[in-house]
Design an enzyme around this catalytic site. Structure first.
Site, PDB file in Angstrom:
ATOM      1  N   ASP A  71      16.260   5.870  40.058  1.00 42.92           N
ATOM      2  CA  ASP A  71      14.914   6.451  40.025  1.00 42.92           C
ATOM      3  C   ASP A  71      13.854   5.462  39.538  1.00 42.92           C
ATOM      4  OD1 ASP A  71      15.193   8.983  41.110  1.00 42.92           O
ATOM      5  OD2 ASP A  71      15.637   9.954  39.191  1.00 42.92           O
ATOM      6  N   ARG A  96      17.629   8.383  33.084  1.00 44.35           N
ATOM      7  CA  ARG A  96      16.446   7.522  33.270  1.00 44.35           C
ATOM      8  C   ARG A  96      16.003   6.799  31.997  1.00 44.35           C
ATOM      9  NH1 ARG A  96      11.641   9.635  36.885  1.00 44.35           N
ATOM     10  NH2 ARG A  96      11.423   7.362  36.981  1.00 44.35           N
ATOM     11  N   ARG A 147       8.832  18.171  31.606  1.00 46.29           N
ATOM     12  CA  ARG A 147       9.321  16.867  31.170  1.00 46.29           C
ATOM     13  C   ARG A 147       8.679  16.437  29.843  1.00 46.29           C
ATOM     14  NH1 ARG A 147      11.765  14.026  35.458  1.00 46.29           N
ATOM     15  NH2 ARG A 147      12.780  15.558  36.778  1.00 46.29           N
ATOM     16  N   HIS A 176       6.017  17.533  37.393  1.00 45.45           N
ATOM     17  CA  HIS A 176       5.188  16.516  36.747  1.00 45.45           C
ATOM     18  C   HIS A 176       3.723  16.829  37.093  1.00 45.45           C
ATOM     19  CE1 HIS A 176       8.353  13.031  36.492  1.00 45.45           C
ATOM     20  NE2 HIS A 176       8.076  13.426  35.268  1.00 45.45           N
ATOM     21  N   CYS A 270       4.064   8.594  42.441  1.00 49.02           N
ATOM     22  CA  CYS A 270       5.275   8.369  41.635  1.00 49.02           C
ATOM     23  C   CYS A 270       5.709   6.904  41.692  1.00 49.02           C
ATOM     24  CB  CYS A 270       6.424   9.221  42.148  1.00 49.02           C
ATOM     25  SG  CYS A 270       6.159  10.980  42.014  1.00 49.02           S
TER      26      CYS A 270
HETATM   27  N1  ARG Z   1      13.782  11.718  40.572  1.00 51.29           N
HETATM   28  C1  ARG Z   1      12.696  11.462  39.689  1.00 51.29           C
HETATM   29  C2  ARG Z   1      12.751  12.424  38.521  1.00 51.29           C
HETATM   30  O1  ARG Z   1      13.048  13.560  38.731  1.00 51.29           O
HETATM   31  C3  ARG Z   1      11.389  11.597  40.407  1.00 51.29           C
HETATM   32  C4  ARG Z   1      10.229  11.192  39.584  1.00 51.29           C
HETATM   33  C5  ARG Z   1       8.944  11.353  40.290  1.00 51.29           C
HETATM   34  N2  ARG Z   1       7.917  10.719  39.576  1.00 51.29           N
HETATM   35  C6  ARG Z   1       6.707  11.226  39.330  1.00 51.29           C
HETATM   36  N3  ARG Z   1       5.832  10.466  38.764  1.00 51.29           N
HETATM   37  N4  ARG Z   1       6.438  12.479  39.595  1.00 51.29           N
HETATM   38  O2  ARG Z   1      12.511  12.059  37.393  1.00 51.29           O
END
Ligand code: ARG
Length: 277
Positions: A71, A96, A147, A176, A270
């Protein structure tokens, strides 16, 4: 509104190529580990995005991708900078976590930034947006709910010295802030109200009466996950209806194809961190 002349400003961005991109875990509703990913195509599409930004006159730094961090292509999540100060990221999910250190090294190697490591969980520009000239000065919009922890909003305010407006995200598909809201220029935003709590919708309506308002279809096509230089709005090519609304508001939509990266739950924004020296 087409009489408004939208002026571009040169930007500096940070991106990381999807050389190791796969979907091998699922931490958002868009990710499905049984969907095959064409990594080569992902790299090609990413290169198209990078070239588009360069062609528009912007500077793009590249962060070397690391094995085992699929990612990492979503570079927006690695930090959030305002006027030379960098508020580091602290990822929610274990998969991550190591990305934050790679971003930190980038800023430290550049040597011109004041990097501040965070205590609170936050996913950088994924959940923070900056408007340099709104409501009388620089303002930070911040998302929480999936998040980034709300405690990180006050931490960001203390680190960056700009007012932070907290907005609660309520729809897991828009986990997000940057898939639900984007800045179009120094003071204008575009957003999908349905991604926010009723109270946060009221806050946005009060503060940004001139916003471009998107609908669910615009958000589902990842149209809001855009990057604008004040005039050119680089956005997912599937978001044709949103592109028309932006053109109507005087902006110039620049569509790019990013089908592979959508499988990880992301698009244009992203993949791009804006560096604000
Ligand atoms: N697979 C990543 C996650 O779920 C995607 C992140 C997307 N990034 C963003 N800035 N919205 O963390």
């Amino acid at each position: 509104m087409t009489h408004v002349e939208r002026l571009p400003r040169e930007r500096t961005y940070l991106m990381s190529p999807p050389e190791h991109f796969v979907v091998e875990y699922a931490i958002n509703p868009w990710m499905d580990v049984s969907t095959p990913v064409d990594t080569e195509l992902a790299v090609k599409q990413w290169e198209g995005l990078r070239e588009t930004l360069v062609r528009l006159g912007h500077q793009v730094h590249v962060l070397a991708p690391e094995t085992g961090l699929p990612d990492m292509v979503y570079a927006a999540n690695g930090a959030f900078s305002v006027d030379g100060v960098v508020y580091g990221a602290r990822f929610k999910y274990a998969q991550r976590i190591a990305e934050a250190a790679a971003h930190r090294r980038f800023y430290e190697q550049q040597g011109t930034w004041n990097f501040v490591a965070p205590v609170e969980t936050n996913e950088g520009e994924g959940d923070f947006a900056y408007l340099p000239d709104a409501l009388g000065g620089g303002v930070i919009l911040a998302g929480h709910g999936f998040r980034t922890e709300v405690a990180a909003h006050s931490e960001a305010q203390e680190v960056l010295g700009r007012p932070v407006i907290s907005l609660r995200l309520v729809d897991p598909r828009f986990y997000h802030l940057d898939v639900a809201l984007a800045s179009l220029d120094d003071r204008t935003i575009v957003y999908y109200p349905g991604a926010f709590s009723a109270a946060s919708q009221a806050v946005l309506a009060q503060l940004f009466p001139d916003a471009v308002v998107a609908d669910e279809e615009d958000a589902l096509s990842f149209g809001l996950n855009l990057v604008s230089d004040g005039r050119h709005v680089v956005l997912n090519s599937e978001a044709t209806a949103l592109a028309a609304k932006l053109r109507q508001a005087g902006y110039v939509p620049v569509p790019v194809e990013l089908t592979e990266l959508k499988k990880g739950g992301g698009s244009v924004k992203c993949c791009i961190a804006e560096l604000r020296p």
